[in-house]
Each structure stands twice: as structure tokens, then as C-alpha cells.
Design an enzyme around this catalytic site. Structure first.
Site, short mmCIF file in Angstrom:
data_model
loop_
_atom_site.label_atom_id
_atom_site.label_comp_id
_atom_site.label_asym_id
_atom_site.label_seq_id
_atom_site.Cartn_x
_atom_site.Cartn_y
_atom_site.Cartn_z
N GLN A 169 50.08 27.64 80.47
CA GLN A 169 49.88 27.57 81.93
C GLN A 169 51.07 26.94 82.64
O GLN A 169 51.28 27.18 83.82
CB GLN A 169 48.63 26.73 82.25
CG GLN A 169 47.34 27.44 81.99
CD GLN A 169 47.11 28.65 82.91
OE1 GLN A 169 47.63 28.72 84.02
NE2 GLN A 169 46.34 29.60 82.44
N SER A 187 53.33 32.31 77.17
CA SER A 187 52.81 33.65 77.38
C SER A 187 53.40 34.24 78.66
O SER A 187 53.28 33.65 79.74
CB SER A 187 51.28 33.56 77.50
OG SER A 187 50.76 34.82 77.80
N THR A 219 57.41 45.93 64.62
CA THR A 219 58.46 46.46 65.49
C THR A 219 58.44 45.73 66.84
O THR A 219 57.38 45.55 67.44
CB THR A 219 58.23 47.98 65.70
OG1 THR A 219 58.26 48.58 64.41
CG2 THR A 219 59.30 48.59 66.58
N CYS A 230 38.85 33.79 79.92
CA CYS A 230 38.17 34.16 78.69
C CYS A 230 36.80 33.52 78.59
O CYS A 230 36.04 33.81 77.69
CB CYS A 230 39.03 33.78 77.48
SG CYS A 230 39.94 32.33 77.79
N1 PLP Z 1 46.47 28.85 76.28
C1 PLP Z 1 46.17 28.61 77.56
C2 PLP Z 1 46.26 27.21 78.08
C3 PLP Z 1 45.78 29.65 78.40
O1 PLP Z 1 45.48 29.40 79.67
C4 PLP Z 1 45.72 30.97 77.87
C5 PLP Z 1 45.25 32.09 78.70
O2 PLP Z 1 44.45 31.95 79.60
C6 PLP Z 1 46.05 31.16 76.52
C7 PLP Z 1 46.42 30.08 75.76
C8 PLP Z 1 46.03 32.53 75.91
O3 PLP Z 1 47.17 33.26 76.32
P1 PLP Z 1 47.22 34.87 76.19
O4 PLP Z 1 46.39 35.40 77.30
O5 PLP Z 1 48.67 35.20 76.36
O6 PLP Z 1 46.73 35.19 74.85
#
Ligand code: PLP
Length: 374
Positions: free
Chosen positions: A179, A199, A237, A324
Site C-alpha cells: 500500500q 505490487s 517467462t 479481498c
Molecule cells: N498486501 C497488502 C497490504 C495489500 O493491500 C494487498 C492488496 O490489497 C496485497 C498485499 C496483495 O497484493 P496483490 O493484489 O498485488 O496480490
């Protein structure tokens, strides 16, 4: 899309225009496999190495310390399992109780293999202080993993101090900076951390790509097995177009850090000021050191889920918490960990403002939100 007000930038962000343009040639014209030795493959290879240099510079790492992954979840899984499985079973892992499920569920997996996991508590602002970490650290800790900033309430953790405590006990230190990266400055050398997860889609890059920073000399298992990509550490890849775009997006966000922060804080202050002026009964969760734009609000005797749906009818996208978690109707583990008051906890929503949002959008949100909670 006209009329949509997107205020869920902690879930994902709109791709940066330059990043999008940077992707196209690697999908259409220069589509060679970066592992091939002929010039067409080597052109792609050079592109991912240039991207690696750019990314490394953004966090003050060396390029050989950046390993491409498919995103935050993979980076987190790799860091935890890659270190734990290298250590013996009498070692333990320390994490906080407000980590993302990519960390918490990796820990659950390791527990099934008989690893011990210890959880550091947070205070009511979501901060993990050194005392709380010291309660669970011991000389058997092989890895400590504390998130840079929380995805639901935005609290930024005192990573440098926490890392020092972990090192003093002989533990490696990983931070999930998914984040935070691209939104606040991060210097891995100054923090002295051993690993960092990132990410791309959280900093205006494409989805499905990210990286794990692994400090030179850290002994970790490869993520998977297959070809020799990523120095035999992460086979498969390479996703050339997305890697290139990720580097452009990160570079642009780092260049724009101060301006973006100023702009986002203006919008944030407008919203909070508006709700206070109208005497709305709410709590803002988090500490006084939070990520710009991540606003977790708990309204008294309201239902966050219903606020979210009613704003959705007005084409305003906000969330009740982590993306999620939105299929999971239970109260979030983060709100439980900070002991959010019982008459406010159910009325929690997360508004996350990004660099592309405008004051007009926040004004529209403020009016619609007021109508719902009054
Ligand atoms: N870690 C944190 C703190 C996140 O907020 C998120 C996604 O919401 C993730 C990990 C997971 O990242 P990704 O969506 O790229 O798998």
C-alpha cells in the site's frame, strides 16, 4: 467512463498514461521471449533490466536485489515461506495481527507444517510499537514481517525501529509495502530491511506484476522451480510489457510524490471538514501518521455495507475495507485489533483518494454521504 467517481484507490488504481503507452510496443512489436539469445529476445531482456535499474533507484536498492513477481500476494508468500522453509522447525515467525491475508494465510500454511507464528498487537491507532514487538520476539525468531502501512486504516508503522529490534534478536525483517510504495518515500538502505513486497497496480501500474526486494546475501529459497529466469529464483517467462510499465508508473509516482500528497491531503481535508461542519457522528480510524488518501471512517449506528451500496447507486465506488475481504461479511480483523467501539464498528467504510481524483468528485461524495448517514 463518464460520471463514475472512483474512490477505492487502495483496492487498485487507474493505470498511469505513460505506463500504459510504455507497455504497447512490448505487446505488439517487440514480443520476443526475454530469455532468447537472438537480438529480438535480447531487446526484451534489455527492457526488463532497464526497468530493474529504474525500480531499484526508486527504493535505493541495487538492481540485482529486485526480483519480479506476479504482485503483492506472491511476494508476501515468497518472503515468508522462502525464509521459513530454509530455517529449521524450532524457529518461529513474528507478524502483526493487522497484516494482509497474503501474510496471515501464508502463516496459517506454515503453521500446518508445524512452524510457530507469534502475533504482535497494535494499539488503538493501528500502530505496532517496539514494546509490543519485543513481547513476541525471541532468539528463535527467524523472520519478522510487519506491513509498512495498513491497507484498511492507512496507519504507517515505525519500520526502522521495528526492524532494528528484530535484527537485535537475530531475525530477518520483511515489510509488506504494497500500500505504501509510490505514495510515501521508501529507502531500503536507510531502513536496513532485508525484504520488501510491492505490487504495481497499487501505484498506477498494471495488475498482475510486482516485485520482491531481497537484500544481497539474504538466504531464501527460490519461489518456484523451472527455467533460469530471475537468477533461478522465480521461474517463468517474464511479463515484459507489465514489468516495463510498472517501472514507468513507479518512477512517475515517485517524481510526483510531494505534489500528489499535497493534492490528496487537500481533498481529504475537505471531506473531513465537511462531515465535521455538519455534525456527523463518526470516528476516523488510524494514527496521525497515515497514508495520504486512505480514510477509514466509522459512523455511529450505521451499516458500512449499506452505505457502500447506496453510494454505488450514485456511481461512487468506495469500500467497506480490504477488497479481498469484501466477500467476507465478518467484521475486519483490523477493526477488531484496534478495538473499534461496538456502536461504530459496523458502520465503517474506506474511502481511498488517488492522484487523479478531483475536488468536485469529493464534493459530490460529501453531499451523497451526508444524505445517507443523516
Ligand atoms: N498486501 C497488502 C497490504 C495489500 O493491500 C494487498 C492488496 O490489497 C496485497 C498485499 C496483495 O497484493 P496483490 O493484489 O498485488 O496480490
Amino acid at each position: 467512463m463518464d460520471n463514475i467517481i472512483y474512490l477505492d484507490n487502495a483496492a487498485t488504481t487507474q493505470i498511469d498514461e505513460d505506463a500504459y503507452k510504455a507497455m504497447i510496443p512490448w505487446l505488439t512489436t517487440f514480443y520476443g521471449n526475454a530469455s532468447q539469445k537472438y537480438f529480438f529476445g535480447q531487446k526484451a531482456h534489455k527492457a526488463i533490466e532497464t526497468a530493474r535499474e529504474k525500480i531499484a533507484k526508486c527504493i535505493n536498492a541495487n538492481p540485482n536485489e529486485i526480483y519480479y513477481t506476479s504482485g503483492g500476494t506472491e511476494s508476501d508468500n515468497w518472503a515468508l515461506k522462502g525464509i521459513a522453509l530454509k530455517s529449521n522447525l524450532n524457529k518461529n515467525i513474528v507478524v502483526s495481527n493487522i497484516e494482509h491475508h497474503a501474510i496471515l494465510n501464508s502463516c496459517n500454511f506454515l503453521k500446518q507444517l508445524n512452524y510457530k507464528v507469534l502475533y504482535a498487537d497494535v494499539d488503538s491507532c493501528g500502530t505496532i510499537n517496539t514494546n509490543s514487538l519485543l513481547k513476541v520476539l525471541n532468539d528463535k525468531t527467524c523472520l519478522t514481517s510487519i506491513m509498512f502501512a495498513n491497507n484498511e486504516i492507512g496507519t504507517i508503522e515505525p519500520i526502522k525501529e521495528l526492524c532494528k529490534e528484530a535484527h537485535d534478536k537475530g531475525s530477518l525483517f520483511h515489510t509488506d509495502a504494497v500500500q505504501a510504495l509510490g505514495h510515501v518515500p521508501i529507502d531500503v538502505k536507510d531502513l536496513n530491511i532485508d525484504m520488501l513486497s510491492a505490487s504495481s497496480h497499487k501505484f498506477n501500474g498494471p495488475k498482475g506484476v510486482g516485485f520482491l526486494y531481497i537484500k544481497d546475501g539474504v538466504d531464501i529459497l527460490p519461489f518456484n522451480n523451472g527455467g533460469a529466469q530471475e537468477k533461478n529464483m522465480r521461474a517463468g517467462t517474464e511479463n515484459v510489457a507489465s514489468i516495463v510499465a510498472m517501472s514507468v508508473a513507479l518512477e512517475n509516482n515517485i517524481k510526483g510524490l510531494n505534489n500528489n500528497r499535497k493534492h490528496i491531503l487537500e481533498l481529504e481535508n475537505y471531506l473531513i471538514g465537511f462531515l465535521k461542519d455538519k455534525n456527523v457522528d463518526f470516528i476516523r480510524n488510524g494514527s496521525n501518521n497515515t497514508l495520504p488518501g486512505v480514510i477509514s471512517l466509522s459512523f455511529k449506528n450505521q451499516d458500512g455495507e449499506s452505505i457502500m451500496h447506496r453510494l454505488d447507486l450514485k456511481k461512487i465506488c468506495i469500500s467497506t475495507g480490504a477488497a479481498c475481504d469484501s466477500i467476507n461479511t465478518q467484521v475486519s480483523h483490523v477493526l477488531n485489533a484496534i478495538h473499534a467501539p461496538s456502536d461504530y464498528i459496523k458502520g465503517t467504510i474506506r474511502i481511498s483518494i488517488g492522484k487523479n481524483n478531483t475536488l468536485d468528485e469529493i464534493k459530490r461524495l460529501s453531499i451523497e454521504l451526508l444524505k445517507i448517514v443523516q
